[in-house]
Design a protein around this motif. Structure first.
Motif, mmCIF file in Angstrom:
data_model
loop_
_atom_site.group_PDB
_atom_site.id
_atom_site.type_symbol
_atom_site.label_atom_id
_atom_site.label_comp_id
_atom_site.label_asym_id
_atom_site.label_seq_id
_atom_site.Cartn_x
_atom_site.Cartn_y
_atom_site.Cartn_z
ATOM 1 N N LEU A 16 6.557 6.797 15.838
ATOM 2 C CA LEU A 16 6.909 7.166 15.186
ATOM 3 C C LEU A 16 6.437 8.604 15.826
ATOM 4 O O LEU A 16 5.372 8.470 16.783
ATOM 5 N N ASP A 17 6.871 9.349 15.734
ATOM 6 C CA ASP A 17 6.638 11.186 16.889
ATOM 7 C C ASP A 17 6.181 11.826 15.124
ATOM 8 O O ASP A 17 6.579 11.859 13.735
ATOM 9 N N PHE A 18 5.293 13.101 15.394
ATOM 10 C CA PHE A 18 4.605 14.118 14.652
ATOM 11 C C PHE A 18 6.469 14.334 12.996
ATOM 12 O O PHE A 18 5.854 14.549 12.209
ATOM 13 N N GLU A 19 7.120 14.663 14.531
ATOM 14 C CA GLU A 19 8.086 15.404 13.695
ATOM 15 C C GLU A 19 9.173 14.817 12.468
ATOM 16 O O GLU A 19 9.263 14.436 11.210
ATOM 17 N N VAL A 20 8.746 13.529 13.208
ATOM 18 C CA VAL A 20 9.149 11.971 12.224
ATOM 19 C C VAL A 20 8.767 11.273 10.491
ATOM 20 O O VAL A 20 8.526 11.697 9.683
ATOM 21 N N TRP A 21 7.102 12.005 11.138
ATOM 22 C CA TRP A 21 6.492 11.937 10.485
ATOM 23 C C TRP A 21 6.189 13.019 8.846
ATOM 24 O O TRP A 21 5.748 12.448 7.503
ATOM 25 N N ASP A 22 5.921 13.938 9.615
ATOM 26 C CA ASP A 22 6.252 15.873 9.050
ATOM 27 C C ASP A 22 7.266 15.053 7.983
ATOM 28 O O ASP A 22 7.259 15.873 6.679
ATOM 29 N N GLU A 23 8.711 14.780 8.154
ATOM 30 C CA GLU A 23 9.802 15.124 7.245
ATOM 31 C C GLU A 23 9.082 13.630 6.211
ATOM 32 O O GLU A 23 10.167 14.046 4.952
ATOM 33 N N HIS A 24 8.413 13.048 7.026
ATOM 34 C CA HIS A 24 8.991 11.319 5.637
ATOM 35 C C HIS A 24 7.930 11.612 4.773
ATOM 36 O O HIS A 24 7.698 10.557 3.882
ATOM 37 N N THR A 25 6.611 12.453 5.079
ATOM 38 C CA THR A 25 5.527 12.242 3.978
ATOM 39 C C THR A 25 5.998 13.415 3.349
ATOM 40 O O THR A 25 6.557 14.227 2.886
ATOM 41 N N SER A 26 5.548 13.733 1.751
ATOM 42 C CA SER A 26 5.528 14.852 0.804
ATOM 43 C C SER A 26 5.235 15.842 1.450
ATOM 44 O O SER A 26 5.168 16.372 2.425
#
Length: 93
Positions: A16-26
């Motif tokens: 994952l990259d940070f952008e994907v993680w950011d969009e998928h977390t609360s």
């Protein structure tokens, strides 16, 4: 309102990259618990839990999830669900 995730978990885990993680977390990047629901009840924040779940499965991979994490009883339930889903698909196909 969040939309369903576009990620497609594969057999092997994917980075994952940070952008994907950011969009998928609360939305607020907090882990909360509301009356037995992670984050908030589904009717209040649809898909928040679902997006995180898909993201985590994307990261660890389906092989690891099924063969290392799921208890045998859950594997049997999953197999039945997949077989039912496949039968439904043939009925509508």
């Amino acid at each position: 309102m969040l939309e369903k995730s576009y990620l497609v978990p594969q057999r092997e885990g994917q980075l994952l990259d940070f952008e994907v993680w950011d969009e998928h977390t609360s939305n607020e990047h907090k882990w909360e618990f509301w009356d037995g629901h992670p984050f908030a009840p589904a009717e209040e924040l649809p898909f928040e839990r679902d997006r995180l779940l898909i993201c985590l499965l994307y990261s660890c991979g389906l092989d690891y999830f099924v063969n290392e994490l799921l208890p045998d009883q859950s594997k049997e339930i999953l197999l039945k669900l997949l077989q039912e889903d496949q039968r439904k698909g043939k009925q509508h196909g």
